[in-house]
Structures are given as C-alpha cells and as structure tokens.
Design an enzyme around this catalytic site. Structure first.
Site, PDB file in Angstrom:
ATOM      1  N   GLU A 226      -0.307   0.143  -5.440  1.00 30.16           N
ATOM      2  CA  GLU A 226      -1.170   1.233  -4.948  1.00 30.16           C
ATOM      3  C   GLU A 226      -2.453   1.153  -5.761  1.00 30.16           C
ATOM      4  O   GLU A 226      -2.413   1.139  -6.985  1.00 30.16           O
ATOM      5  CB  GLU A 226      -0.463   2.589  -5.123  1.00 30.16           C
ATOM      6  CG  GLU A 226      -1.323   3.810  -4.916  1.00 30.16           C
ATOM      7  CD  GLU A 226      -2.041   3.900  -3.573  1.00 30.16           C
ATOM      8  OE1 GLU A 226      -1.391   3.781  -2.533  1.00 30.16           O
ATOM      9  OE2 GLU A 226      -3.277   4.074  -3.582  1.00 30.16           O
TER      10      GLU A 226
ATOM     11  N   ASP B  40       0.721  -1.779   4.748  1.00 30.25           N
ATOM     12  CA  ASP B  40       0.330  -0.523   5.393  1.00 30.25           C
ATOM     13  C   ASP B  40      -1.007  -0.023   4.843  1.00 30.25           C
ATOM     14  O   ASP B  40      -1.075   1.035   4.212  1.00 30.25           O
ATOM     15  CB  ASP B  40       1.455   0.499   5.133  1.00 30.25           C
ATOM     16  CG  ASP B  40       1.184   1.844   5.773  1.00 30.25           C
ATOM     17  OD1 ASP B  40       0.399   1.907   6.736  1.00 30.25           O
ATOM     18  OD2 ASP B  40       1.761   2.843   5.304  1.00 30.25           O
TER      19      ASP B  40
ATOM     20  N   SER C 152       6.767   5.631   2.079  1.00 25.52           N
ATOM     21  CA  SER C 152       7.499   4.373   2.284  1.00 25.52           C
ATOM     22  C   SER C 152       8.328   3.905   1.069  1.00 25.52           C
ATOM     23  O   SER C 152       9.454   3.419   1.261  1.00 25.52           O
ATOM     24  CB  SER C 152       6.560   3.271   2.767  1.00 25.52           C
ATOM     25  OG  SER C 152       5.436   3.153   1.921  1.00 25.52           O
TER      26      SER C 152
ATOM     27  N   ASP D 153      -4.557  -4.277  -6.248  1.00 24.81           N
ATOM     28  CA  ASP D 153      -4.752  -4.556  -4.825  1.00 24.81           C
ATOM     29  C   ASP D 153      -3.439  -5.133  -4.256  1.00 24.81           C
ATOM     30  O   ASP D 153      -2.935  -6.142  -4.752  1.00 24.81           O
ATOM     31  CB  ASP D 153      -5.896  -5.575  -4.699  1.00 24.81           C
ATOM     32  CG  ASP D 153      -6.213  -5.916  -3.256  1.00 24.81           C
ATOM     33  OD1 ASP D 153      -5.322  -5.778  -2.385  1.00 24.81           O
ATOM     34  OD2 ASP D 153      -7.357  -6.317  -2.995  1.00 24.81           O
TER      35      ASP D 153
ATOM     36  N   HIS E 118       0.881  -1.181   0.000  1.00 26.38           N
ATOM     37  CA  HIS E 118       0.000   0.000   0.000  1.00 26.38           C
ATOM     38  C   HIS E 118       0.909   1.219   0.000  1.00 26.38           C
ATOM     39  O   HIS E 118       1.251   1.765   1.046  1.00 26.38           O
ATOM     40  CB  HIS E 118      -0.892   0.013   1.236  1.00 26.38           C
ATOM     41  CG  HIS E 118      -1.837  -1.146   1.321  1.00 26.38           C
ATOM     42  ND1 HIS E 118      -1.418  -2.427   1.591  1.00 26.38           N
ATOM     43  CD2 HIS E 118      -3.189  -1.205   1.163  1.00 26.38           C
ATOM     44  CE1 HIS E 118      -2.477  -3.229   1.591  1.00 26.38           C
ATOM     45  NE2 HIS E 118      -3.556  -2.521   1.335  1.00 26.38           N
TER      46      HIS E 118
HETATM   47  C1  SAM Z   1      -1.515   4.375   4.796  1.00 25.31           C
HETATM   48  S1  SAM Z   1      -1.470   4.758   3.096  1.00 25.31           S
HETATM   49  C2  SAM Z   1       0.130   4.247   2.602  1.00 25.31           C
HETATM   50  C3  SAM Z   1       1.267   5.087   3.083  1.00 25.31           C
HETATM   51  C4  SAM Z   1       2.612   4.631   2.626  1.00 25.31           C
HETATM   52  N1  SAM Z   1       2.815   3.203   2.848  1.00 25.31           N
HETATM   53  C5  SAM Z   1       3.706   5.393   3.353  1.00 25.31           C
HETATM   54  O1  SAM Z   1       4.146   4.953   4.424  1.00 25.31           O
HETATM   55  O2  SAM Z   1       4.152   6.409   2.836  1.00 25.31           O
HETATM   56  C6  SAM Z   1      -2.462   3.499   2.400  1.00 25.31           C
HETATM   57  C7  SAM Z   1      -2.531   3.546   0.884  1.00 25.31           C
HETATM   58  O3  SAM Z   1      -3.131   2.336   0.432  1.00 25.31           O
HETATM   59  C8  SAM Z   1      -3.924   2.623  -0.715  1.00 25.31           C
HETATM   60  N2  SAM Z   1      -4.850   1.482  -0.830  1.00 25.31           N
HETATM   61  C9  SAM Z   1      -6.063   1.284  -0.256  1.00 25.31           C
HETATM   62  N3  SAM Z   1      -6.485   0.030  -0.497  1.00 25.31           N
HETATM   63  C10 SAM Z   1      -5.516  -0.581  -1.227  1.00 25.31           C
HETATM   64  C11 SAM Z   1      -5.340  -1.888  -1.737  1.00 25.31           C
HETATM   65  N4  SAM Z   1      -6.273  -2.835  -1.560  1.00 25.31           N
HETATM   66  N5  SAM Z   1      -4.211  -2.173  -2.402  1.00 25.31           N
HETATM   67  C12 SAM Z   1      -3.249  -1.230  -2.594  1.00 25.31           C
HETATM   68  N6  SAM Z   1      -3.351   0.030  -2.124  1.00 25.31           N
HETATM   69  C13 SAM Z   1      -4.459   0.347  -1.453  1.00 25.31           C
HETATM   70  C14 SAM Z   1      -4.537   3.958  -0.403  1.00 25.31           C
HETATM   71  O4  SAM Z   1      -4.922   4.614  -1.595  1.00 25.31           O
HETATM   72  C15 SAM Z   1      -3.382   4.661   0.321  1.00 25.31           C
HETATM   73  O5  SAM Z   1      -2.602   5.404  -0.598  1.00 25.31           O
END
Ligand code: SAM
Length: 299
Positions: free
Chosen positions: A125, A179, A107, A158, A42
């Site tokens: 993402e 995350d 991240s 996903d 994520h």
């Molecule tokens: C908490 S943020 C991530 C922050 C990042 N890991 C960082 O530390 O800089 C969560 C991200 O997951 C994305 N997201 C939500 N559901 C998702 C999924 N099923 N698969 C991938 N990304 C997803 C959201 O759009 C969001 O950008």
C-alpha cells in the site's frame, strides 16, 4: 496522486464483485494441502467502518452491501442464497455479530480469512496514512497462525514493484490481486505491463485484476489487451462485469456504475459460482434497466 481513499467507496457494488471473486479463489486455492502465497498489490486499509465520515459522505455502501445485507439477516432468504453469495455474506456477518452492519472488510482481510499457517501474505500500500491505518487494523485481521514475519510482509511500496519482487513465490502456488485506484490513466498500462511481466516469471500464477468499466477508451481497451496477453501466454482467463446502471464516463465524482474482474488462470469452478450468484446480486443492486452482469471465459 494521493487523493483516492478507499474509505469513500468501501462496500460499494464494485467491492461486492471484487470480494466475491477474491473469496471464491481463496477458498478454492486453500483446499489443496499445499501452501499458497497471496499478494495484494493495492491493499487499502484492510477494514472499513461504515459509520466513518468518509463512508457516510459518499453513501456508496448503499449501492452494494447495504442492499444485500437484508438477504442475510432474513433467515428465510439466507437459506435460499446461492453458495458464493452465501459465503460472502457469511464472511461479512462474522465481522458484524449481532446483525447490525458496521464493518466492511478490505481485500487483505477477505483473503486472510482463508489463509492457513502454511500460506504467505504479501501486502503493498503506497498511501502512508492508509498503511498506518492498515497497521492499526491488523488486530482485526485474523491472521491465525501467520504472525511469523517470514510469512507476512506489509510494505509501504508501489504494489507493481512489490509484485515484481515477489514472483515467482517460493510456494510456486500464488494468487495476486491487482486493484489500483485508476486515478491516473497510466494505471491501465501499468496493470497490463505488470501482469505480462508476472506471467513471464510465473505463468501458472492466478492474477485477479479489478478495473472500473467506464465510457473511456483506456477502460474499454483493457479487457482486450488482457485477453491478448492471456492468449500470448496460453493461459485460461475469465472476465466478469457487474453494472448497476448505465456505464458512466468517470468514476470519481459522479459515481461508478459498472466494474469488472479479469482473472488469469481462474479456478475452473469460478464461472459456475458466479453464474449462480450474480443474477441475484445484479437484480438486487439494479438502479435501472441498464443493470446486469456478464461472464466470459477462454474456451
Ligand atoms: C481500490 S483501493 C484498494 C482496495 C482494496 N484492494 C480492497 O479491496 O479492499 C486502491 C489502493 O491503492 C493505493 N495505491 C495507489 N497507488 C498505489 C501503488 N502504486 N502501489 C500501492 N498502492 C497504491 C491507494 O492508496 C488505495 O488505498
């Protein structure tokens, strides 16, 4: 489903904990002369402008990096910083030459700074706008020597599906950051399921999971569930929390007060590094007497 945007939260206390843990693991795993694969399920957008209206509106950097930054800009306190906090702030200072805090790393950026030409990076993402922004931010992300397509994968997919498709990695050494935004209750179960599946395929991998510590059963139960999984696979674990105030019932509107990282197969050096740095961080970020940190690990 797509209401969460990490730009509102960039540089908050939860990012501080997550990125310090991530940085330490990356630095540790890249000491050995063998390739690693870093999987970011994520990813967010990779780089955040703290003057962006979303960051300005929430003001969340004020709960995290903004309070730590003076420890770096003041030479006297900088020299006395414990090693992990020093590395983390140094890492951020490299993005903010001149001393004014403008950019905060996501991240994929934090990890990419440690990765070498031999390492691989797989980034997922799901939000189409954030994926586009991540693409735009790539020039800021110094993927030195890794710009060869076989070594880098960025995909709008996903992250749980992306993880499944990429373990075990060819390198047989791997770190995964999981995350999610935890907008949906279901994310807690998805995390447990994904890590269990990943450990079945790749039990020696390191998996670092971030989650919000909330006064809700799904949040309270997650570490117990993860510890049970670690015991089932007979792997070491480390669980660390950082609170700036009393635990809140939700994290979206009122603001998150506490968060945690649960790491499967952590480096043996992680607990000591956190033990040195978190007292300084927790004290600096404290909003009340409920602030503090914990570190627990398998015996
Ligand atoms: C908490 S943020 C991530 C922050 C990042 N890991 C960082 O530390 O800089 C969560 C991200 O997951 C994305 N997201 C939500 N559901 C998702 C999924 N099923 N698969 C991938 N990304 C997803 C959201 O759009 C969001 O950008």
């Amino acid at each position: 489903m797509f209401s969460y945007r990490h730009a509102f939260h960039a540089g908050n206390h939860a990012d501080v904990l997550k990125h310090m843990v991530l940085l330490h693991i990356c630095q540790y795993m890249t000491q050995k002369d063998k390739p690693i694969t870093y999987i970011d399920t994520h990813a967010g957008v990779g780089m955040y402008h703290l003057s962006n209206p979303m960051a300005q509106k929430s003001g969340e950097a004020e709960t995290g990096i903004n309070k730590l930054w003076p420890l770096w800009t003041n030479k006297g306190s900088r020299d006395a910083l414990p090693p992990l906090l020093h590395s983390y702030l140094k890492h951020i200072s490299e993005l903010n030459k001149g001393g004014k805090l403008k950019l905060y790393p996501g991240s994929p950026y934090v990890a990419s700074q440690s990765l070498r030409e031999i390492d691989r990076l797989k980034v997922f993402e799901l939000h189409p706008t954030d994926m586009r922004l991540l693409d735009d931010n790539l020039p800021h992300i110094n993927l030195s020597g890794t710009a060869d397509n076989k070594r880098i994968l960025f995909k709008t997919v996903d992250g749980f599906v992306g993880l499944k498709a990429n373990v075990p990695p060819a390198s047989r050494r791997g770190l995964t950051l999981i995350d999610p935004s935890f907008e949906m209750k279901d994310d807690y179960n998805k995390v447990a399921k994904a890590v269990k599946d990943a450990l079945t395929r790749f039990p020696s991998g390191t998996y670092a999971i971030w989650y919000p510590v909330l006064a809700r059963p799904e949040s309270r139960n997650l570490p117990t569930q993860l510890e049970r999984i670690a015991n089932e696979f007979n792997v070491n674990w480390l669980h660390t929390t950082l609170a700036i105030d009393e635990v809140a019932p939700t994290h979206l509107q009122l603001g998150l007060k506490s968060s945690a990282m649960f790491v499967f197969n952590p480096p043996y050096t992680l607990a000591a590094a956190l033990n040195e740095s978190l007292p300084v961080v927790a004290k600096r970020l404290a909003d009340s007497e409920h602030a503090g940190f914990t570190i627990a690990q398998s015996s």
